[in-house]
Write a protein that holds these residues in place. Structure first.
Motif, PDB file in Angstrom:
ATOM      1  N   LEU A 188       0.877  -1.190   0.109  1.00  0.00           N
ATOM      2  CA  LEU A 188      -0.025  -0.024   0.051  1.00  0.00           C
ATOM      3  C   LEU A 188       0.806   1.188   0.022  1.00  0.00           C
ATOM      4  CD1 LEU A 188      -2.895  -1.195   2.314  1.00  0.00           C
ATOM      5  CD2 LEU A 188      -2.891  -0.851   0.014  1.00  0.00           C
ATOM      6  N   VAL A 189       1.861   1.453   0.992  1.00  0.00           N
ATOM      7  CA  VAL A 189       2.842   2.172   0.797  1.00  0.00           C
ATOM      8  C   VAL A 189       3.471   2.522  -0.782  1.00  0.00           C
ATOM      9  CG1 VAL A 189       4.956   3.398   1.764  1.00  0.00           C
ATOM     10  CG2 VAL A 189       3.311   2.375   3.466  1.00  0.00           C
ATOM     11  N   LEU A 190       4.054   1.550  -1.212  1.00  0.00           N
ATOM     12  CA  LEU A 190       4.675   1.712  -2.489  1.00  0.00           C
ATOM     13  C   LEU A 190       3.550   2.057  -3.430  1.00  0.00           C
ATOM     14  CD1 LEU A 190       6.909   0.975  -4.048  1.00  0.00           C
ATOM     15  CD2 LEU A 190       6.528  -1.369  -4.399  1.00  0.00           C
ATOM     16  N   MET A 191       2.457   1.512  -3.575  1.00  0.00           N
ATOM     17  CA  MET A 191       1.544   1.974  -4.487  1.00  0.00           C
ATOM     18  C   MET A 191       1.119   3.337  -4.253  1.00  0.00           C
ATOM     19  SD  MET A 191       1.383  -0.496  -6.525  1.00  0.00           S
ATOM     20  CE  MET A 191       1.652  -2.440  -6.467  1.00  0.00           C
ATOM     21  N   THR A 192       0.995   3.917  -3.052  1.00  0.00           N
ATOM     22  CA  THR A 192       0.572   5.281  -2.624  1.00  0.00           C
ATOM     23  C   THR A 192       1.750   6.107  -3.240  1.00  0.00           C
ATOM     24  OG1 THR A 192      -0.637   4.556  -0.834  1.00  0.00           O
ATOM     25  CG2 THR A 192      -0.026   6.696  -1.195  1.00  0.00           C
ATOM     26  N   VAL A 193       2.967   5.806  -2.951  1.00  0.00           N
ATOM     27  CA  VAL A 193       4.029   6.503  -3.445  1.00  0.00           C
ATOM     28  C   VAL A 193       4.193   6.345  -5.109  1.00  0.00           C
ATOM     29  CG1 VAL A 193       6.698   6.629  -3.679  1.00  0.00           C
ATOM     30  CG2 VAL A 193       5.498   6.193  -1.437  1.00  0.00           C
ATOM     31  N   ILE A 194       3.867   5.411  -5.769  1.00  0.00           N
ATOM     32  CA  ILE A 194       3.687   5.500  -7.211  1.00  0.00           C
ATOM     33  C   ILE A 194       2.695   6.429  -7.691  1.00  0.00           C
ATOM     34  CG2 ILE A 194       3.343   4.018  -9.192  1.00  0.00           C
ATOM     35  CD1 ILE A 194       4.674   1.881  -7.647  1.00  0.00           C
ATOM     36  N   TYR A 195       1.435   6.301  -7.141  1.00  0.00           N
ATOM     37  CA  TYR A 195       0.231   6.901  -7.614  1.00  0.00           C
ATOM     38  C   TYR A 195       0.495   8.573  -7.429  1.00  0.00           C
ATOM     39  CZ  TYR A 195      -4.139   9.055  -7.517  1.00  0.00           C
ATOM     40  OH  TYR A 195      -5.332   9.920  -8.180  1.00  0.00           O
ATOM     41  N   PHE A 196       0.969   9.054  -6.097  1.00  0.00           N
ATOM     42  CA  PHE A 196       1.208  10.436  -6.175  1.00  0.00           C
ATOM     43  C   PHE A 196       2.542  11.037  -6.806  1.00  0.00           C
ATOM     44  CE2 PHE A 196      -1.203   9.823  -2.076  1.00  0.00           C
ATOM     45  CZ  PHE A 196      -2.190  10.824  -2.270  1.00  0.00           C
ATOM     46  N   THR A 197       3.571  10.007  -7.131  1.00  0.00           N
ATOM     47  CA  THR A 197       4.500  10.644  -7.760  1.00  0.00           C
ATOM     48  C   THR A 197       4.129  10.881  -9.346  1.00  0.00           C
ATOM     49  OG1 THR A 197       6.105   9.383  -6.390  1.00  0.00           O
ATOM     50  CG2 THR A 197       6.774  10.019  -8.818  1.00  0.00           C
ATOM     51  N   PHE A 198       3.482   9.748  -9.687  1.00  0.00           N
ATOM     52  CA  PHE A 198       2.788   9.892 -11.279  1.00  0.00           C
ATOM     53  C   PHE A 198       1.915  11.268 -11.235  1.00  0.00           C
ATOM     54  CE2 PHE A 198      -0.494   9.138 -14.273  1.00  0.00           C
ATOM     55  CZ  PHE A 198       0.363   9.097 -15.685  1.00  0.00           C
ATOM     56  N   SER A 199       0.840  11.414 -10.389  1.00  0.00           N
ATOM     57  CA  SER A 199       0.122  12.310 -10.242  1.00  0.00           C
ATOM     58  C   SER A 199       0.630  13.825 -10.438  1.00  0.00           C
ATOM     59  CB  SER A 199      -1.386  12.160  -9.135  1.00  0.00           C
ATOM     60  OG  SER A 199      -0.268  12.279  -8.093  1.00  0.00           O
ATOM     61  N   ARG A 200       1.573  13.911  -9.604  1.00  0.00           N
ATOM     62  CA  ARG A 200       2.133  15.169  -9.363  1.00  0.00           C
ATOM     63  C   ARG A 200       3.057  15.526 -10.617  1.00  0.00           C
ATOM     64  NH1 ARG A 200       5.229  16.694  -3.933  1.00  0.00           N
ATOM     65  NH2 ARG A 200       2.925  16.827  -3.318  1.00  0.00           N
ATOM     66  N   LEU A 201       3.734  14.776 -11.179  1.00  0.00           N
ATOM     67  CA  LEU A 201       4.426  14.680 -12.414  1.00  0.00           C
ATOM     68  C   LEU A 201       3.663  15.215 -13.488  1.00  0.00           C
ATOM     69  CD1 LEU A 201       7.293  14.580 -13.865  1.00  0.00           C
ATOM     70  CD2 LEU A 201       6.774  12.148 -14.185  1.00  0.00           C
ATOM     71  N   ALA A 202       2.345  14.452 -13.725  1.00  0.00           N
ATOM     72  CA  ALA A 202       1.449  14.678 -14.699  1.00  0.00           C
ATOM     73  C   ALA A 202       0.725  16.191 -14.609  1.00  0.00           C
ATOM     74  CB  ALA A 202       0.206  13.977 -14.729  1.00  0.00           C
ATOM     75  N   LEU A 203       0.388  16.545 -13.274  1.00  0.00           N
ATOM     76  CA  LEU A 203      -0.375  17.716 -13.231  1.00  0.00           C
ATOM     77  C   LEU A 203       0.870  18.879 -13.273  1.00  0.00           C
ATOM     78  CD1 LEU A 203      -2.383  16.797 -10.003  1.00  0.00           C
ATOM     79  CD2 LEU A 203      -3.089  17.271 -12.248  1.00  0.00           C
ATOM     80  N   SER A 204       2.034  18.747 -12.984  1.00  0.00           N
ATOM     81  CA  SER A 204       3.039  19.622 -12.980  1.00  0.00           C
ATOM     82  C   SER A 204       3.600  20.041 -14.590  1.00  0.00           C
ATOM     83  CB  SER A 204       4.478  19.151 -12.304  1.00  0.00           C
ATOM     84  OG  SER A 204       5.362  20.005 -12.671  1.00  0.00           O
ATOM     85  N   THR A 205       3.531  18.959 -15.444  1.00  0.00           N
ATOM     86  CA  THR A 205       3.708  18.841 -16.716  1.00  0.00           C
ATOM     87  C   THR A 205       2.584  19.836 -17.317  1.00  0.00           C
ATOM     88  OG1 THR A 205       4.346  16.913 -16.980  1.00  0.00           O
ATOM     89  CG2 THR A 205       3.976  17.756 -18.833  1.00  0.00           C
ATOM     90  N   GLU A 206       1.178  19.763 -17.005  1.00  0.00           N
ATOM     91  CA  GLU A 206       0.044  20.234 -17.454  1.00  0.00           C
ATOM     92  C   GLU A 206       0.165  21.827 -17.097  1.00  0.00           C
ATOM     93  OE1 GLU A 206      -2.149  19.433 -19.620  1.00  0.00           O
ATOM     94  OE2 GLU A 206      -1.349  17.376 -19.629  1.00  0.00           O
ATOM     95  N   VAL A 207       0.586  22.139 -15.905  1.00  0.00           N
ATOM     96  CA  VAL A 207       0.734  23.531 -15.260  1.00  0.00           C
ATOM     97  C   VAL A 207       1.895  24.183 -16.177  1.00  0.00           C
ATOM     98  CG1 VAL A 207       1.434  25.005 -13.255  1.00  0.00           C
ATOM     99  CG2 VAL A 207      -0.189  23.194 -13.208  1.00  0.00           C
TER     100      VAL A 207
END
Length: 455
Positions: A20-39
């Motif tokens: 769960l910790v590993l999947m949470t880190v993967i999810y938030f890392t990907f989401s932050r990278l994707a949102l940062s790219t759009e911004v």
């Protein structure tokens, strides 16, 4: 809860938490990278719009804004009082976006929909400084994140299946030797019979070591239990004989002794002799069976003088010839004098019983200190030498009965030698004699005194 279930549940929960910790880190890392790219893309478009305004300020603003409006997004221009000046919206954009936002760029959720936005200053056509807000609804990003969440949850659930199965197998592997050990101990407790732990395959891990240690312990307990049974049996046998003799003579004395002085003297003599034998036997049994003896009283003494005193006492008691052989007049030692003398008396008494010639006591003090007691008696058979220190072992029971031996003297001597830090060895040849050696180790506290010492 059984240990197997604890291992299974604990390891499974631990792996679940890790996943769960590993999947949470993967999810938030990907989401932050994707949102940062759009911004970042919106920031680039906002800068392009400002550049276009500055390049041709007389051009219709609506045309410029419409040319740069993002897909599923909108562009707003507000003045310093946050009043709307102009708004251009993509036809696909259905949600409203507020005219006032705190940060210059970032993401914002409006009506349950995720937006990326950028806020930059711009000089409007009337020369007033306005605020340009570029916002875009992140439909694709939201869909991708939702898909990612579903994939991560599915992967976690699928990964937990082999993890749970492997942990169950691991729990059985770890607890099986413990369960076997418990069953074996239960059978031993119920049946009263010693039983070893069955080991299918020898391993060098902790489980294998536990099995080997348990089996070694069972062997030791079984041997000690057998020795205890032999000890009780032999002691009972040794005590039964004098008691039978005493009882028989007591009955004879009761029937005829009061009228026949000869029978009375014979009976009292036999009863006293057997009583002395019982007293000696009980004293030896107490010495051997005692587990917690008093502390050794270590004092400094002269070994040669101790040997001289002991041999003189034996000579006076038995009227036998004892010869002390020593190359040095004095050898100081640190020992318990009482126990050391007791050891010497036992060995010398044994030599007196089984020999009729002179007995020699020799001392050699070179690399190690060795005291040898030599007799020229009947000797001990070679096959009996390994057992002479066992309790109640007698080479010839009939001969021991004649000499008053119980098979306890050498066992007690071995115990005393061990306490004094010495090694006891026996060399013997039948009809030639026996040599008993008391050997002190090289680190024994012995200081040889020079023969030319003053005084």
């Amino acid at each position: 809860m059984k240990l197997k279930n604890k291992i299974h549940l604990g390891s499974t929960l631990l792996m679940l938490i890790i996943l769960l910790v590993l999947m949470t880190v993967i999810y938030f890392t990907f989401s932050r990278l994707a949102l940062s790219t759009e911004v970042n893309q919106l920031e680039t478009e906002a800068e392009t719009i400002v550049t276009a305004f500055n390049t041709d300020p007389m051009e219709d603003p609506s045309l410029v804004l419409r040319a740069y409006v993002p897909p599923n997004g909108l562009i707003k221009v507000v003045n310093g009082n946050v009043e709307l000046i102009r708004e251009i919206r993509d036809p696909q954009a259905t949600s409203q976006f507020p005219a006032e936002v705190e940060e210059n760029s970032g993401t914002l959720r409006v009506d349950g929909k995720l937006f990326a936005y950028v806020k930059v200053p711009v000089i409007w056509t009337d020369g007033e400084i306005a605020v340009l807000i570029v916002a875009q609804e992140l439909r694709d990003i939201s869909n991708n994140l939702q898909t990612l969440r579903l994939v991560l949850v599915t992967v976690t659930l699928l990964a937990m299946i082999p993890i749970a199965l492997s942990n169950a197998v691991l729990g059985r592997i770890v607890t099986k030797p413990i369960a076997d050990l418990t069953k074996t101990m239960t059978r031993i407790q119920n049946n009263g019979q010693f039983e070893k732990l069955p080991i299918e395959k020898e391993t060098d891990d902790e489980v294998g070591q536990m099995g080997r240690t348990f089996n070694e312990m069972i062997e030791l307990l079984e041997e000690n239990y057998r020795k205890q049974e032999d000890f009780v049996s032999n002691a009972s046998h040794e005590l039964r004989t004098p008691l039978t003799v005493i009882g028989s003579y007591a009955k004879l004395l009761q029937r005829q002794g009061f009228h026949d002085e000869k029978i009375a003297k014979e009976s009292t003599t036999a009863i006293r002799a057997e009583t002395d034998r019982m007293k000696t036997l009980i004293e030896q049994l107490l010495h051997i069976a005692r587990r917690s003896e008093a502390q050794l009283e270590i004092t400094e003494a002269d070994l040669i003088e101790l040997l001289r005193q002991t041999t003189m006492a034996m000579k006076t008691s038995y009227h036998r010839e004892f010869e002390l052989i020593a190359t040095e007049p004095h050898i100081p030692i640190q020992t318990d004098v009482a126990k050391f003398k007791q050891l010497l008396y036992i060995l010398l008494d044994n030599a007196v019983k089984y020999s009729s010639d002179k007995i020699e006591v020799a001392v050699e003090n070179k690399e190690v200190l060795v005291i040898q007691i030599r007799d020229r008696g009947i000797g001990i058979p070679k096959k009996s030498l390994p057992y002479v220190f066992d309790r109640f072992y007698r080479v010839d029971k009939a001969r021991s009965r004649e000499t008053g031996g119980f098979g306890l003297g050498l066992s007690l001597a071995k115990q005393l030698a061990d306490r004094l830090g010495a090694e006891l060895t026996i060399e013997s040849v039948e009809q030639l004699g026996t040599t008993v050696s008391i050997i002190f180790s090289s680190d024994f506290n012995v200081e040889a005194v020079k023969s030319n010492e003053e005084g």
